[in-house]
Design an enzyme around this catalytic site. Structure first.
Site, PDB file in Angstrom:
ATOM      1  N   ARG A   1       9.393  42.887  32.630  1.00 45.03           N
ATOM      2  CA  ARG A   1      10.568  42.162  33.125  1.00 45.03           C
ATOM      3  C   ARG A   1      10.266  40.673  33.227  1.00 45.03           C
ATOM      4  O   ARG A   1       9.184  40.279  33.674  1.00 45.03           O
ATOM      5  CB  ARG A   1      10.962  42.692  34.507  1.00 45.03           C
ATOM      6  CG  ARG A   1      11.477  44.127  34.516  1.00 45.03           C
ATOM      7  CD  ARG A   1      11.576  44.666  35.930  1.00 45.03           C
ATOM      8  NE  ARG A   1      12.214  43.719  36.834  1.00 45.03           N
ATOM      9  CZ  ARG A   1      12.242  43.868  38.167  1.00 45.03           C
ATOM     10  NH1 ARG A   1      11.628  44.907  38.727  1.00 45.03           N
ATOM     11  NH2 ARG A   1      12.859  42.988  38.918  1.00 45.03           N
TER      12      ARG A   1
ATOM     13  N   GLY B   1     -15.191  48.422  37.010  1.00 51.07           N
ATOM     14  CA  GLY B   1     -14.791  47.047  37.309  1.00 51.07           C
ATOM     15  C   GLY B   1     -15.762  45.999  36.826  1.00 51.07           C
ATOM     16  O   GLY B   1     -16.064  45.894  35.631  1.00 51.07           O
TER      17      GLY B   1
ATOM     18  N   LYS C   1     -13.489  58.010  33.098  1.00 46.44           N
ATOM     19  CA  LYS C   1     -14.651  57.125  33.038  1.00 46.44           C
ATOM     20  C   LYS C   1     -15.909  57.895  32.657  1.00 46.44           C
ATOM     21  O   LYS C   1     -16.758  57.395  31.904  1.00 46.44           O
ATOM     22  CB  LYS C   1     -14.828  56.429  34.390  1.00 46.44           C
ATOM     23  CG  LYS C   1     -13.682  55.485  34.733  1.00 46.44           C
ATOM     24  CD  LYS C   1     -13.763  54.990  36.171  1.00 46.44           C
ATOM     25  CE  LYS C   1     -12.609  54.059  36.499  1.00 46.44           C
ATOM     26  NZ  LYS C   1     -12.612  53.637  37.923  1.00 46.44           N
TER      27      LYS C   1
END
Length: 442
Positions: free
Chosen positions: A50, A137, A208
């Protein structure tokens, strides 16, 4: 001073928490990135769902935002995908590769489901696909396994790779709280999504684990190959039982070789499940929403990688490292390592895994029960390491006492341990199999 050269065009797919951090780092570190790569990195577009959202905190020209992701990937040298999900991410990445762009992605679900087709497309078009941010991460774990340990023989990867579940289990351990209230606390602090299913049911960790196993053992492992159990059945009583034996409960991703090379049992086992870990093990000290991965290799020995496993800036750090790597390859005309699946090892089910069990049984309080229980373990070839009996309640008149047996086994095949538990539940002296949990890391 560097001379003016043609910039490398970077397209960003997604501008959520991670995408916003990546865009910010591309802009604020532009000069340093230019020096490190050898050419400027120019952000040419950011695909979003959007256009009417407030993105004033992202320091880029608003005209860069677009809803036409399909067009954007055709005019970039490097495409960075941080939108998540399977579709349309898969089609966009394939299109980018087919148009000659290198790809950096953090999409562990897609890689676990359809990694081989993406790697093949990158190879066919002579470009890179990098995905360090897909696991743990900011922690550099994929590149060390793929490159630093490329000449070694990795035997086992044992890790805490989901920050949400580690936070929940850590709080249950430190406060004595139950699962539901601790998950709600994680949601309030932003560690858990409104729908925490992917985390608490182990889907995130399983994806993972598939990626880690594929790299470590040079074998294609998909998410469907991973035995998965979440933490939804872990109770405060399980946490206390772990404390009583000097352990802590963790959700572990375990990838290991089974058997020796050339033997009939040589293969790979990949599993995700909660387990009791001795407090003396390095993984036991991983607190809050942190991640850690413990690698065991033949020559290197034991290695541990620790750090922030999620969040915008930590994950963006891993993404940026991949961007610099693939950008350098484009400047030099080289390529990074592609898929290595030459070993083609069979992926065994959890039954072949070697583990230990902690079993809590509610039993009849009468003579001979312990001997009957022990005979079941012996019949299945499972050795008992320790046993403890406890009697709770009872007034000798109206209310009978309830006896409990706590049994900890020696290492045995998971199939034998499972069969033992099933046989125990059939004994007329066993009123309930209260809990069963694996013990790892010892």
């Amino acid at each position: 001073m560097t001379t003016s050269v043609q910039p490398l065009r970077v397209a960003l797919l997604g501008c959520g928490v991670v995408g916003s951090s990546v865009a910010t780092m591309l802009v604020t570190q532009a000069q340093d990135l230019h020096e490190r790569v050898g050419r400027p990195l120019e952000l040419v577009g950011i695909a979003v769902r959007r256009l009417d959202r407030d993105r004033a905190t992202v320091p880029v020209d608003p005209s860069l935002f677009t809803t036409d992701a399909a067009e954007l990937v055709t005019r970039a040298d490097i495409v960075v995908e941080v939108m998540g999900g399977i579709d349309p991410a898969r089609e966009l990445i394939l299109s980018a590769l087919q148009h000659g762009a290198s790809v950096v992605t953090a999409n562990k679900a897609l890689l676990a489901e359809d990694g081989p087709s993406l790697y093949a497309a990158a190879h066919e078009n002579g470009v890179d696909i990098y995905y360090e941010a897909a696991v743990a991460g900011a922690i550099p774990i994929l590149r060390p396994i793929r490159e630093s340990l490329a000449g070694d023989d990795v035997r086992r990867v044992l890790g805490i790779v989901n920050g949400t579940t580690n936070f929940v289990l850590d709080k249950m351990d430190s406060t004595g709280a139950g699962l539901t209230e601790t998950v709600e606390q994680a949601q309030e602090l932003g560690y858990a999504e409104a729908d925490p299913t992917a985390d608490v049911e182990g889907f995130d960790a399983a994806a993972k684990a598939a990626i880690l196993a594929s790299l470590a053992f040079h074998t294609r492992v998909s998410g469907a190959d991973v035995h998965r159990e979440g933490i939804t059945e872990v109770t405060a009583a399980d946490i206390q039982a772990a404390k009583d034996m000097g352990c802590v409960v963790k959700l572990l991703a375990i990838c290991e070789r089974t058997g020796e090379p050339g033997s009939g049992d040589d293969g790979v086992n990949v599993r995700v499940h909660p387990a009791m870990v001795p407090r003396s093990h390095p993984l036991a000290s991983v607190r809050e929403a942190y991640n850690a991965v413990f690698v065991e290799a033949t020559a290197a020995g034991e290695l541990m990688f620790y750090g922030k496993g999620a969040g915008g800036d930590p994950t963006a750090s891993a993404v940026m490292g991949d961007i610099v790597a693939v950008a350098r390859h484009r400047v030099s005309g080289g390529r990074g390592p592609g898929e290595s699946a030459y070993a083609q090892l069979p992926v065994h089910d959890i039954g072949k895994a070697s583990t230990r069990y902690h079993i809590s049984l509610a039993v009849a309080d009468r003579p001979g029960v312990l001997a009957q229980v022990a005979s079941v373990f012996a019949a299945h070839g499972v050795s008992i390491q320790a046993v403890r009996q406890q009697v709770v309640g009872g007034d000798g008149e109206e209310h009978a006492a309830q006896a409990y047996l706590i049994v900890v086994t020696h290492t045995a095949p998971d199939a034998a341990l499972t069969a033992t538990v099933e046989a125990l539940s059939d004994l007329d002296t066993v009123t309930d199999v209260v809990s069963v949990m694996r013990v790892e890391g010892s």
